[in-house]
Design an enzyme around this catalytic site. Structure first.
Site, PDB file in Angstrom:
ATOM      1  N   LYS A  44       0.856  -1.182   0.000  1.00 14.98           N
ATOM      2  CA  LYS A  44       0.000   0.000   0.000  1.00 14.98           C
ATOM      3  C   LYS A  44       0.896   1.237   0.000  1.00 14.98           C
ATOM      4  CE  LYS A  44      -3.552   2.745   0.677  1.00 14.98           C
ATOM      5  NZ  LYS A  44      -4.473   3.026  -0.447  1.00 14.98           N
ATOM      6  N   SER A  45       0.444   2.301  -0.618  1.00 16.21           N
ATOM      7  CA  SER A  45       1.217   3.550  -0.562  1.00 16.21           C
ATOM      8  C   SER A  45       1.418   3.949   0.895  1.00 16.21           C
ATOM      9  CB  SER A  45       0.470   4.672  -1.283  1.00 16.21           C
ATOM     10  OG  SER A  45       0.409   4.407  -2.662  1.00 16.21           O
ATOM     11  N   MET A  70     -10.388   5.517  -0.117  1.00 18.53           N
ATOM     12  CA  MET A  70      -9.796   4.981   1.117  1.00 18.53           C
ATOM     13  C   MET A  70      -9.114   6.077   1.933  1.00 18.53           C
ATOM     14  SD  MET A  70     -10.735   1.931   0.538  1.00 18.53           S
ATOM     15  CE  MET A  70      -9.974   1.019   1.859  1.00 18.53           C
ATOM     16  N   LEU A  72      -5.738   6.833   1.810  1.00 24.60           N
ATOM     17  CA  LEU A  72      -4.360   6.464   2.173  1.00 24.60           C
ATOM     18  C   LEU A  72      -4.203   5.796   3.542  1.00 24.60           C
ATOM     19  CD1 LEU A  72      -1.880   9.282   0.966  1.00 24.60           C
ATOM     20  CD2 LEU A  72      -1.489   6.816   0.878  1.00 24.60           C
ATOM     21  N   CYS A 127      -2.815   9.829  -6.082  1.00 24.87           N
ATOM     22  CA  CYS A 127      -3.943   9.497  -5.196  1.00 24.87           C
ATOM     23  C   CYS A 127      -5.047  10.544  -5.359  1.00 24.87           C
ATOM     24  CB  CYS A 127      -3.515   9.434  -3.739  1.00 24.87           C
ATOM     25  SG  CYS A 127      -4.975   9.140  -2.696  1.00 24.87           S
ATOM     26  N   LYS A 161       3.804   6.100 -10.338  1.00 21.90           N
ATOM     27  CA  LYS A 161       2.429   5.670 -10.614  1.00 21.90           C
ATOM     28  C   LYS A 161       1.660   6.916 -11.029  1.00 21.90           C
ATOM     29  CE  LYS A 161      -1.209   2.733 -10.060  1.00 21.90           C
ATOM     30  NZ  LYS A 161      -1.341   1.858  -8.891  1.00 21.90           N
ATOM     31  N   SER A 191      -6.468   4.807 -10.291  1.00 15.21           N
ATOM     32  CA  SER A 191      -7.914   4.830 -10.538  1.00 15.21           C
ATOM     33  C   SER A 191      -8.292   6.130 -11.270  1.00 15.21           C
ATOM     34  CB  SER A 191      -8.669   4.714  -9.218  1.00 15.21           C
ATOM     35  OG  SER A 191      -8.301   5.750  -8.344  1.00 15.21           O
ATOM     36  N   GLY A 268      -6.134  -4.957  -9.445  1.00 14.39           N
ATOM     37  CA  GLY A 268      -6.698  -4.251  -8.302  1.00 14.39           C
ATOM     38  C   GLY A 268      -8.086  -4.760  -7.952  1.00 14.39           C
ATOM     39  N   THR A 269      -9.099  -4.267  -8.670  1.00 14.63           N
ATOM     40  CA  THR A 269     -10.492  -4.596  -8.353  1.00 14.63           C
ATOM     41  C   THR A 269     -10.744  -6.105  -8.358  1.00 14.63           C
ATOM     42  OG1 THR A 269     -11.223  -2.472  -9.252  1.00 14.63           O
ATOM     43  CG2 THR A 269     -12.892  -4.201  -9.071  1.00 14.63           C
TER      44      THR A 269
HETATM   45  O1  RRO Z   1      -5.947   5.313  -0.531  1.00 11.52           O
HETATM   46  C1  RRO Z   1      -6.620   5.726  -1.496  1.00 11.52           C
HETATM   47  O2  RRO Z   1      -7.706   6.309  -1.346  1.00 11.52           O
HETATM   48  C2  RRO Z   1      -6.165   5.542  -2.872  1.00 11.52           C
HETATM   49  C3  RRO Z   1      -4.872   5.803  -3.291  1.00 11.52           C
HETATM   50 BR1  RRO Z   1      -3.480   6.275  -2.119  1.00 11.52          BR
HETATM   51  C4  RRO Z   1      -4.546   5.707  -4.662  1.00 11.52           C
HETATM   52  O3  RRO Z   1      -3.418   5.938  -5.116  1.00 11.52           O
HETATM   53  N1  RRO Z   1      -5.536   5.351  -5.514  1.00 11.52           N
HETATM   54  C5  RRO Z   1      -6.794   5.086  -5.104  1.00 11.52           C
HETATM   55  O4  RRO Z   1      -7.651   4.762  -5.930  1.00 11.52           O
HETATM   56  N2  RRO Z   1      -7.080   5.177  -3.771  1.00 11.52           N
END
Ligand code: RRO
Length: 308
Positions: A44-45, A70, A72, A127, A161, A191, A268-269
């Site tokens: 995860k980032s 989400m 982050l 993000c 990214k 996304s 991902g999904t």
């Molecule tokens: O955590 C997120 O809401 C999130 C991140 Br960091 C991202 O790079 N891409 C995304 O779709 N959600």
């Protein structure tokens, strides 16, 4: 079928791996990726400190795709740095995704994780879900300034990214900036930011943060993902390793990413929907397609898209 690839100087036993964000936040999730048939473990980032992220509901999957905001959520870079020795035991490369809410945060997270030398660092310039924070990847000057500083800190191969771009002008400008920055790879796409999914029965948005606006993923974004993979493949003359992400639900989708120029492909999904068993299914489906088409490996099909 040989699905192994060379990616930015790193050998991957399989061209398939998780997309940053999908089932890769906790130790348990990362170890499950280690045991699964993914070619790498992508984290995860990470930010310098633990973040709980946005309020629930913040992820919603529906026929055709997903939406998330989400915000982050992650354990913090020091926690991922401490986990890295255990993740290495799975014998596959670890790709650390790095993020921040400011330049100082990006640098701090990058410093903490670089100290334990992940195989690659993926800098998240895209993000879409932090209220009040634009996606850096849509600002070429800001991206240039950030990458210039990160280059001084990150001593393993560093890629970016990117968000989806919808006009060649933006891909051209971004590619020129990335060339100057000397990145080792390009990961496209994050996304599709700030979509809105509505539940007409309940007459409301399906996620809570930002009034329901969030990043779209899954099958619906594949054409946008393929277009960005192809555009960057061409802009770099086929010499920049590209990680294709977006709309990978079947082996055919992986094949399409390869034809467009992806060296490896992230999920991902579909990973969120199916769990880590998705890699085995995609491997099987991709292997069948490549064999039927007469290819001997995934690398053989890279960039071979015919233009009519
Ligand atoms: O955590 C997120 O809401 C999130 C991140 Br960091 C991202 O790079 N891409 C995304 O779709 N959600």
């Amino acid at each position: 079928m040989d699905l192994s690839v060379e990616f930015a100087g790193v050998r991957l036993a399989s061209c398939l791996m998780n997309a940053a964000g999908a089932l890769c936040v906790t130790r348990d999730e990362l170890e499950a990726l280690g045991r699964a048939r993914s070619g790498a473990i992508v984290t995860k980032s990470m930010t310098p400190a633990l973040r709980r992220g946005n309020p629930d509901p913040r992820y919603h999957s529906f026929p055709g795709g997903s939406i998330n905001s989400m915000g982050l959520p992650n354990l913090g870079a020091p926690a991922y740095a401490a986990l890295l020795p255990d993740l290495r035991r799975f014998g596959k490369p670890v790709i650390a995704s790095v993020a921040g809410l400011s330049t100082a945060e990006f640098l701090e997270a990058a410093r903490a994780i670089t100290a334990v030398r992940p195989d690659l660092v993926e800098v998240n310039l895209s993000c879409p879900n932090i209220p009040g924070k634009p996606q850096i990847g849509y600002d070429v000057q800001a991206s240039r300034a950030l990458l210039r500083q990160l280059r001084e800190v990150v001593t393993v191969p560093m890629g970016v990214k990117l968000p989806p771009y919808f006009d060649p002008v933006h891909q051209d400008a971004t590619a020129a900036m990335l060339r100057e920055a000397g990145v080792a790879f390009v990961s496209v796409i994050n996304s599709v930011g700030n979509g809105l999914v509505v539940d007409p029965e309940r007459e409301c948005a399906v996620i809570k943060p930002k009034g329901g606006f969030g990043g779209l993923g899954g099958a619906m974004i594949k054409p946008v993902a393929l277009a960005n993979v192809r555009a960057f493949w061409k802009l770099f003359g086929g010499r920049m390793p590209i990680l294709g992400t977006g709309g990978v639900v079947s082996g055919a989708d992986v094949f399409e990413h390869g034809l467009c120029g992806a060296s490896a492909v992230q999920v991902g999904t579909a990973l969120m929907d199916e769990g880590v068993g998705v890699f085995e299914r995609l491997e099987r489906e991709l292997g069948e397609i490549l064999a039927r088409k007469g290819y001997r490996s995934f690398e053989d099909c890279r960039g071979k898209l015919r233009e009519l």
